[in-house]
Design an enzyme around this catalytic site. Structure first.
Site, PDB file in Angstrom:
ATOM      1  N   ARG A   1      -6.299  -3.776  -0.897  1.00 58.98           N
ATOM      2  CA  ARG A   1      -6.366  -2.645  -1.823  1.00 58.98           C
ATOM      3  C   ARG A   1      -6.163  -3.119  -3.258  1.00 58.98           C
ATOM      4  NH1 ARG A   1      -2.175   0.421  -0.476  1.00 58.98           N
ATOM      5  NH2 ARG A   1      -1.873  -0.409   1.613  1.00 58.98           N
TER       6      ARG A   1
ATOM      7  N   LYS B   1      -7.358   5.971   3.155  1.00 60.86           N
ATOM      8  CA  LYS B   1      -6.215   6.151   2.281  1.00 60.86           C
ATOM      9  C   LYS B   1      -6.494   7.111   1.118  1.00 60.86           C
ATOM     10  CE  LYS B   1      -3.179   3.946   4.637  1.00 60.86           C
ATOM     11  NZ  LYS B   1      -3.514   2.655   5.107  1.00 60.86           N
TER      12      LYS B   1
ATOM     13  N   CYS C   1       3.600  -4.750   8.199  1.00 64.33           N
ATOM     14  CA  CYS C   1       4.952  -4.926   8.730  1.00 64.33           C
ATOM     15  C   CYS C   1       5.023  -4.621  10.227  1.00 64.33           C
ATOM     16  CB  CYS C   1       5.952  -4.058   7.991  1.00 64.33           C
ATOM     17  SG  CYS C   1       6.212  -4.574   6.294  1.00 64.33           S
ATOM     18  N   GLY C   2       3.925  -4.785  10.932  1.00 59.50           N
ATOM     19  CA  GLY C   2       3.965  -4.671  12.381  1.00 59.50           C
ATOM     20  C   GLY C   2       3.789  -3.262  12.920  1.00 59.50           C
TER      21      GLY C   2
HETATM   22  C1  SPV Z   1      -2.860  -0.497   4.850  1.00 59.33           C
HETATM   23  O1  SPV Z   1      -2.939  -1.425   4.038  1.00 59.33           O
HETATM   24  O2  SPV Z   1      -1.854   0.226   4.949  1.00 59.33           O
HETATM   25  C2  SPV Z   1      -3.978  -0.230   5.736  1.00 59.33           C
HETATM   26  C3  SPV Z   1      -5.270  -0.768   5.407  1.00 59.33           C
HETATM   27  O3  SPV Z   1      -3.808   0.493   6.675  1.00 59.33           O
HETATM   28  S1  SPV Z   1      -5.923   0.023   4.027  1.00 59.33           S
HETATM   29  O4  SPV Z   1      -7.081   0.779   4.465  1.00 59.33           O
HETATM   30  O5  SPV Z   1      -6.266  -0.999   3.084  1.00 59.33           O
HETATM   31  O6  SPV Z   1      -4.937   0.932   3.485  1.00 59.33           O
HETATM   32 MN    MN Z   2      -1.916   1.627   6.409  1.00 60.22          MN
END
Ligand code: SPV
Ligand code: MN
Length: 650
Positions: A106, A247, A293-294
């Protein structure tokens, strides 16, 4: 504060389409007969105007409407391959997609909420004024799809008809993005109008990768227009930046829960999973953990896995907390996924019969490889930085790993052996009995502890800390990660926190339905608990024990030790649980894990209090909880010293 439809809808300003008649003209001019016929099945005029504006703005050569039919999905797969966005791997149904080296996670510094002048935002978020965002869109988005096809899909974030499910449109020039959308979200083409009717709103996402060169990435933006529930994403391909059904729309859902559904709904960065306890009883958990973080591993430990990233909650008529997964697939980190820790996922990744999009791993002779897979590694291949060979040094002078730390696999969750597919698709959701919060905490909190009150539970969520992970570009150090949801909270943190206190204290819950709220921490190291070395005190498979104990606790089958920070497990209750995973559990290890290190906890409380005191208008409850815990900890210290073993408190 959240004011819907405030200010200009940038998409409409730049697209210039205001009426359904104009929209229909755009479709007549830009869609062939087949796609026009498909789109004509969607009747919602507001949605059609959004689509028309995206077409008018982006000026693609053609438009493809994805109805979710097998033929349409096949078209998308082939389109992505034909454009080279994905390449076939040896295994049937497997493909590889590479994001640019600059676009491997991201892009937090290029991600902004679009706000109206005067709006109060989260101190943890970047925002841009509507006027500035409009300038950007006007400059970069008109004609951005010339020479390309614009693809449209209609999705539901959750099982159609569920209380907390919301519909969303995904528009993109990328076959990879739409292919991913098909694996991760429920296509609801035929229910789309009815879902808007039911929920009263929908999200719109517009993504364009442009020429997809490294030189373009500095111009990349991820904009989320809160007021119009519309996202814009440009010059990037990493799914966390582009597939904004994930997201981007999670952020809107958080906003919606915080401002429009107080004491009714929550939208969280949480896994959902079920554990089978004594007598076949099922207990469902939802748990927050910062990215990397798992969370996926924890989710898959359950006997009834539902989701690994996002959860939408509501309280039903009987006062039961219910949750759905807005997704139906996994966009999972592959580093350290191996037979030992993730057997079911490995069956999908190495076995036959599962469609998988791999991203940013190493490919050698048509086979994907990644760091920590527990298999022999090839000497060379192609990865996210191009040709790769053992010992390759990158532009930064450091060795290039075989696979990027944030390399991922995309697949449908129903392919995982322990996925509870029928339950996952049930619009009634699953009843959640336990909420967990975890981070990467090397030295302070024990592996598991339970809040004594809903207020203390909310504070556990507010107090997550974590070492930076590879899921965000440009982050390092140890960070506070409130609810592991902070990157996705658009409004003021105070408002979100207030909504949490209200929700978990709701009188809609009864004493039997109010969820247990707990902290989890898998990351304590020997050196921080009286041992030596920086290795972990526990291992991945211990998760089963911590969840197993929470299951017993939530069902009233074990007693716990009352401490100032919450209820902690007794050694004798953990022992049989470790036996079920065939592991020795010496008392000395329990003592290292569960003794209260008072100085560290007090230091942590002080840090939290100090950080939160800078946040305006926070609910005072959080400070009361910190103060009270500190007072009780200091009393304990006076009695027993700085390290308090549980034996003293039983
Ligand atoms: C995260 O980074 O929390 C993810 C992947 O689940 S993303 O779609 O990049 O947010
Ligand atoms: Mn995520």
């Amino acid at each position: 504060m959240l004011e819907m439809k405030k200010g200009d809808d940038i998409l409409a300003v730049v697209g210039g389409i205001a009426t359904i008649t104009e929209a229909r003209n755009v479709f007549a001019e830009n869609l062939d007969e087949n796609n026009n016929t498909k789109l004509a099945q969607i009747k919602n005029e507001e949605a059609l105007i959004k689509v028309a504006n995206a077409i008018k703005m982006c000026r693609p050569d053609s438009v493809f409407v994805n109805t979710g039919s097998p033929a349409d999905i096949q078209w998308i797969r082939e389109y992505s391959l034909a454009k080279g966005e994905e390449k076939p791997l040896t295994k049937t149904g497997h493909t590889i997609h590479f994001d640019l080296p600059e676009d491997q996670a991201r892009l937090v510094n290029q991600t902004f909420y679009i706000i109206n002048a005067g709006e109060r935002m989260s101190s943890l978020a970047k925002s841009v004024l509507r006027s500035e965002a409009t300038e950007y869109v006007k400059k970069f988005m008109p004609g951005i799809m010339t020479g390309m096809t614009l693809i449209i899909g209609f999705y539901s974030r959750g099982p159609v008809g569920a209380e907390a499910a919301l519909p969303a449109i995904e528009i993109s020039s990328s076959g990879y993005v739409l292919h991913s959308a098909e694996l991760l979200y429920r296509n609801c083409f035929s229910d789309f109008d009815a879902e808007i009717e039911r929920t009263g709103l929908f999200f719109t996402n517009v993504h364009a990768q442009g020429n997809n060169t490294s030189a373009d990435v500095p111009n990349a933006r991820i904009f989320m227009d809160r007021s119009w529930m519309t996202t814009f994403s440009t010059f990037c391909t990493y799914a966390g930046n582009t597939l904004l059904l994930k997201k981007g729309n999670h952020r809107f859902s958080v906003d919606y829960a915080t401002y429009c559904k107080v004491e009714e709904q929550l939208s969280e960065h949480m896994f959902i999973t079920g554990m089978t306890g004594p007598g076949g009883r099922k207990t469902f958990f939802a748990g927050a953990a910062p990215s990397g973080c798992g969370k996926t591993t924890t989710a898959m430990v359950g006997t009834d896995f539902i989701g690994d990233d996002l959860a939408q909650f509501w309280i039903d008529k009987n006062g039961v907390l219910r949750a759905i997964n807005p997704e139906k697939g996994i966009f999972g980190i592959v580093e350290d996924v191996n037979r030992d820790g993730d057997p079911y996922l490995m069956d999908c990744l190495r076995g036959d019969g599962t469609e998988v999009i791999w991203s940013n791993v190493l490919v050698a002779d048509g086979v994907p490889y990644w760091v920590g897979n527990g298999e022999p590694a090839p000497d060379k291949g192609v990865n996210f930085q191009g040709e790769w060979y053992k010992g390759k040094i990158g532009p930064d002078g450091k060795p290039v790993p075989m696979s990027h730390k944030n390399s991922r696999c995309t697949l449908v969750a129903s392919a995982i052996a322990n996925h509870a597919t029928e339950l996952s698709e049930d619009p009634n959701g699953v009843p959640i009995k336990v909420i967990t919060y975890s981070g990467r905490d090397a030295d302070t909190m024990p592996p598991v502890w339970v809040a004594k009150t809903p207020n203390e539970g909310v504070v556990i969520g507010a107090s997550i800390v974590s070492k930076a992970t590879a899921t965000e570009v440009g982050t390092t150090g140890v960070n506070r990660q409130p609810w592991a949801n902070a990157p996705f909270i658009p409004g003021a943190l105070a408002d979100y926190m207030a909504a949490q206190f209200t929700f978990f204290n709701s009188t809609k819950f009864s004493e039997t339905t109010r969820p247990v709220m707990a902290g989890l921490n898998y990351f304590l190291t020997h050196e921080n608990r009286g041992g030596t070395g920086s290795h972990l005190l526990g291992e991945k498979k211990d998760v089963r024990v911590w969840l197993g104990w929470l299951d017993l606790f939530a069902n009233g089958e074990v007693e716990a030790i009352s401490t100032p920070v919450g209820y902690l497990p007794k050694y004798e209750d953990l022992l049989p649980l470790f036996q079920t995973i065939d592991k020795e559990y010496p008392k000395s290890l329990y003592d290292m894990q569960f003794s209260l290190y008072i100085d560290k906890i007090v230091h942590r409380l002080d840090l939290q209090r100090e950080a939160y005191s800078k946040e305006p208008e926070l609910p005072q409850m959080i400070f009361k909880v910190y103060e009270n815990q500190k007072k009780e900890l200091l009393q304990l210290q006076e009695k027993f010293g700085s390290i308090v073993p549980m034996d003293k408190l039983v």
